[in-house]
Design a protein around this motif. Structure first.
Motif, PDB file in Angstrom:
ATOM      1  N   ASN B 249     -32.915 -24.092 -25.188  1.00 53.27           N
ATOM      2  CA  ASN B 249     -34.313 -24.259 -25.567  1.00 53.27           C
ATOM      3  C   ASN B 249     -35.147 -23.070 -25.132  1.00 53.27           C
ATOM      4  N   ILE B 250     -34.873 -22.561 -23.937  1.00 53.79           N
ATOM      5  CA  ILE B 250     -35.626 -21.399 -23.463  1.00 53.79           C
ATOM      6  C   ILE B 250     -35.390 -20.212 -24.392  1.00 53.79           C
ATOM      7  N   PHE B 251     -34.130 -20.010 -24.772  1.00 54.77           N
ATOM      8  CA  PHE B 251     -33.808 -18.906 -25.673  1.00 54.77           C
ATOM      9  C   PHE B 251     -34.548 -19.061 -27.001  1.00 54.77           C
ATOM     10  N   VAL B 252     -34.494 -20.287 -27.557  1.00 53.62           N
ATOM     11  CA  VAL B 252     -35.109 -20.490 -28.870  1.00 53.62           C
ATOM     12  C   VAL B 252     -36.620 -20.315 -28.793  1.00 53.62           C
ATOM     13  N   VAL B 253     -37.224 -20.877 -27.755  1.00 57.65           N
ATOM     14  CA  VAL B 253     -38.681 -20.800 -27.671  1.00 57.65           C
ATOM     15  C   VAL B 253     -39.101 -19.346 -27.412  1.00 57.65           C
ATOM     16  N   SER B 254     -38.275 -18.582 -26.699  1.00 50.61           N
ATOM     17  CA  SER B 254     -38.572 -17.160 -26.524  1.00 50.61           C
ATOM     18  C   SER B 254     -38.509 -16.447 -27.863  1.00 50.61           C
ATOM     19  N   VAL B 298     -34.505  -4.569 -30.725  1.00 50.93           N
ATOM     20  CA  VAL B 298     -35.854  -4.771 -30.191  1.00 50.93           C
ATOM     21  C   VAL B 298     -36.169  -6.259 -30.079  1.00 50.93           C
ATOM     22  N   MET B 299     -35.759  -7.023 -31.096  1.00 50.38           N
ATOM     23  CA  MET B 299     -35.989  -8.471 -31.088  1.00 50.38           C
ATOM     24  C   MET B 299     -35.336  -9.100 -29.862  1.00 50.38           C
ATOM     25  N   PHE B 300     -34.051  -8.721 -29.627  1.00 47.53           N
ATOM     26  CA  PHE B 300     -33.375  -9.330 -28.484  1.00 47.53           C
ATOM     27  C   PHE B 300     -33.972  -8.858 -27.170  1.00 47.53           C
ATOM     28  N   LEU B 301     -34.455  -7.610 -27.142  1.00 49.04           N
ATOM     29  CA  LEU B 301     -35.128  -7.124 -25.934  1.00 49.04           C
ATOM     30  C   LEU B 301     -36.351  -7.983 -25.629  1.00 49.04           C
ATOM     31  N   LYS B 302     -37.133  -8.272 -26.674  1.00 47.38           N
ATOM     32  CA  LYS B 302     -38.316  -9.119 -26.486  1.00 47.38           C
ATOM     33  C   LYS B 302     -37.911 -10.503 -25.989  1.00 47.38           C
ATOM     34  N   ILE B 303     -36.839 -11.045 -26.596  1.00 51.44           N
ATOM     35  CA  ILE B 303     -36.383 -12.382 -26.182  1.00 51.44           C
ATOM     36  C   ILE B 303     -35.972 -12.369 -24.710  1.00 51.44           C
ATOM     37  N   LEU B 305     -37.001 -10.393 -22.385  1.00 43.64           N
ATOM     38  CA  LEU B 305     -38.186 -10.275 -21.532  1.00 43.64           C
ATOM     39  C   LEU B 305     -38.832 -11.640 -21.333  1.00 43.64           C
ATOM     40  N   PHE B 306     -38.901 -12.435 -22.414  1.00 41.64           N
ATOM     41  CA  PHE B 306     -39.489 -13.765 -22.283  1.00 41.64           C
ATOM     42  C   PHE B 306     -38.626 -14.655 -21.390  1.00 41.64           C
ATOM     43  N   ILE B 307     -37.292 -14.561 -21.559  1.00 43.18           N
ATOM     44  CA  ILE B 307     -36.417 -15.382 -20.718  1.00 43.18           C
ATOM     45  C   ILE B 307     -36.604 -15.002 -19.258  1.00 43.18           C
ATOM     46  N   PHE B 308     -36.723 -13.684 -19.004  1.00 39.89           N
ATOM     47  CA  PHE B 308     -36.979 -13.235 -17.634  1.00 39.89           C
ATOM     48  C   PHE B 308     -38.290 -13.813 -17.123  1.00 39.89           C
ATOM     49  N   PHE B 309     -39.308 -13.851 -18.004  1.00 40.96           N
ATOM     50  CA  PHE B 309     -40.605 -14.383 -17.613  1.00 40.96           C
ATOM     51  C   PHE B 309     -40.490 -15.853 -17.213  1.00 40.96           C
ATOM     52  N   PHE B 310     -39.710 -16.610 -18.009  1.00 43.20           N
ATOM     53  CA  PHE B 310     -39.499 -18.024 -17.678  1.00 43.20           C
ATOM     54  C   PHE B 310     -38.929 -18.165 -16.264  1.00 43.20           C
ATOM     55  N   MET B 311     -37.945 -17.301 -15.947  1.00 43.05           N
ATOM     56  CA  MET B 311     -37.294 -17.418 -14.635  1.00 43.05           C
ATOM     57  C   MET B 311     -38.209 -16.948 -13.520  1.00 43.05           C
TER      58      MET B 311
END
Lengths: 172, 355
Positions: B249-254, B298-303, B305-311
């Motif tokens: 879910n974290i991956f998808v929402v990112s 770039v898309m995966f880089l953004k994802i 970064l968001f996953i890192f933010f969640f953690m």
């Protein structure tokens, strides 16, 4: 292909709808009702009404049924104190006869109805898409649309009124 | 649809499925590593080099544990619960455009599993179903703490879905389309939605935390009050499925946040790069493919970064109290989202009026 899909979906819909009534456990009933909503959404997709399908899932399966499940889970907490519901034989017989009569009347009424056909040449396959639906709602049916929104507002105000704290009542 | 297209779609869906699972697996590893870094520890470092095999060791442990079903529980639902959580979690990545278009042998291959004109609604529908896995599992356990966790999950998800939907509406007003590919294409170059929707993004971000049950909103599983919340009675791989579904879910929402607000696969000077590459390689196809692959990166880089933010947030903020959670959702986020809609509508009208 789409015809066999329709028959599969239709039989699944009827089966799940029946299970809603037959299931002893209310939670199971709710879960079958959710599956019924999914199959109905499947019908919408077969009719090329994607927007309706998605909204059906979001509103009914995603929000309303969650609240149903929520309430029934609360009720079920006192399972032990609940007594088995007993139906007398007389009411069972009466129910069977009434249901059978209704079935006969339905068949008699539907037997001779003509299904409104469509003209394959003039039929617009995009009619169920979001864009055409939005255009129709905001031009042809603007007044009913706005009136429905007023109705929702009234319902919301009513819900807030019912849920409001009364003076002196303790909430925590 | 031609059989070649069908085959391509099948392979693409399998690849995305695999990537999703891989990222979710290694999210568990990086969660521990980041937690260790923030708390000034070493973190997992025994299994494999730098502990890289830790997720495999965890999965092995979970598989070999006793598969326990409590007495007097609703057996079928107890098993279905984690299954639904997992199924729903993996469903939503179907409509996300991970990249633009590759041209292979004259065939245009879009890097998106299914293109529907209701992409945003699809995501929203799947997200709203996510709570069933938790509710069914929590109820079927026949345990008061599980039930409390399930009920918390349900009320929390319903409350935050509203604000999430309202913050999405502002994006839809700007884009005028429900298709995620259209929304991604409109943000070409550096014309990202975040510049127009900063408030909407913050609301969406907070709701995303609540919808994925992450700290500071992980009340359904708050171990200090509810033992383990909805998965108290779960063990072995069923518990693993619940935990895994959370990371998916974290991956998808990112991915959704990156698509809606951070320009999906677009990066600055994308068009200029494509023109330059076309001149250098003297082939429009090669240039297009290189830019597309860069876009996927770039898309995966953004994802990530968001996953890192969640953690990062998980190991920084303490958990909310339940009344604070409800107050934030209903009394702050929803009015703010409505204000955001009004501001966006006003902005669009003003732009039409001035230019």
């Amino acid at each position: 292909m789409s015809e066999s899909l329709f028959f599969f979906l239709a039989s699944l819909t009827l089966l799940c709808a029946l299970m809603v009534v037959i299931s002893k456990n209310p939670v199971h009933s709710v879960l079958f009702l959710i599956i019924t909503f999914f199959t109905i959404s499947g019908h919408y997709i077969l009719l090329n009404a994607q927007f309706l399908a998605a909204v059906n899932i979001i509103v009914y399966a995603g929000a309303i049924m969650v609240l149903f499940l929520f309430v029934i889970m609360f009720l079920n907490m006192s399972k032990e104190s609940e007594k088995e519901v007993k139906t007398s034989t007389l009411s069972k017989i009466a129910g069977t006869i009434a249901g059978g009569l209704l079935f006969v009347v339905m068949i008699a009424a539907l037997k001779d109805t003509e299904i409104a056909g469509y003209n394959a040449e003039t039929y617009d396959s995009q009619i169920g898409m979001v864009e055409s639906l939005g255009v129709v709602l905001f031009t042809e049916y603007l007044l009913p649309f706005e009136l429905a929104s007023v109705l929702f507002l009234v319902a919301m105000v009513g819900a807030v009124m019912l849920g409001k704290k009364e003076t002196g009542e303790q909430h925590f | 649809m031609e059989s070649v297209d069908l085959l391509y779609k099948g392979i693409y869906i399998l690849v995305i499925f695999g990537i999703t699972l891989l990222i979710a697996t290694y999210s568990t590893y990086f969660e521990r590593k980041i937690a260790a870094f923030i708390q000034d520890r070493v973190g997992p470092n025994r299994a494999g080099p730098a502990g890289l095999l830790q997720p495999l060791a965890d999965a092995g442990k979970l598989f070999f544990k006793e598969d326990f079903i409590p007495a007097k529980s609703s057996k079928a639902l107890f098993i279905i619960g984690p299954g639904i959580a997992m199924l729903v979690a993996t469903m939503s990545s179907a409509v996300i455009p991970f990249g633009d278009m590759l041209i292979v042998g004259g065939r245009e291959l879009f890097l998106q599993a299914i293109e529907v004109n209701i992409g945003v609604l699809y995501i929203f529908g799947v997200v709203s179903l996510g709570v069933y896995g938790l509710m069914i599992g929590g109820w079927a356990s026949n345990n008061k703490f599980s039930l409390l966790g399930a009920i918390r999950a349900a009320s929390q998800n319903i409350s935050y879905e509203l604000a999430m939907g309202l913050s999405l509406i502002a994006v839809l007003m700007l884009s005028g389309s429900l298709s995620l590919r259209d929304i991604a294409e409109q943000q070409a170059g550096f014309n990202w939605n975040i510049w127009y929707q900063p408030l909407g993004f913050i609301i969406f971000l907070v709701c995303a935390f609540a919808e994925t049950n992450r700290t500071p909103f992980d009340l359904p599983e708050s171990e200090a009050e509810l033992i383990g919340g909805y998965h108290t009675e779960y063990g072995s791989m069923k518990l693993g499925m619940y935990l895994f579904a959370e990371y998916i879910n974290i991956f998808v929402v990112s991915a959704v946040m990156a698509t809606l607000y951070f320009g999906a696969y677009n990066f600055p000077f994308m068009a200029e790069l494509q023109v330059w590459l076309t001149n250098v390689t003297e082939s429009a196809v090669t240039a297009n493919n290189i830019v597309t692959l860069l876009g996927v990166g770039v898309m995966f880089l953004k994802i990530f970064l968001f996953i890192f933010f969640f953690m990062w947030v998980r190991w920084t903020l303490p958990r909310f109290r339940y009344d604070q959670l409800m107050k934030l959702g209903w009394q702050i986020l929803i009015p703010l989202a409505i204000l955001n809609i009004i501001l966006t509508g006003g902005g669009i009208l003003l732009k039409d009026y001035l230019f």
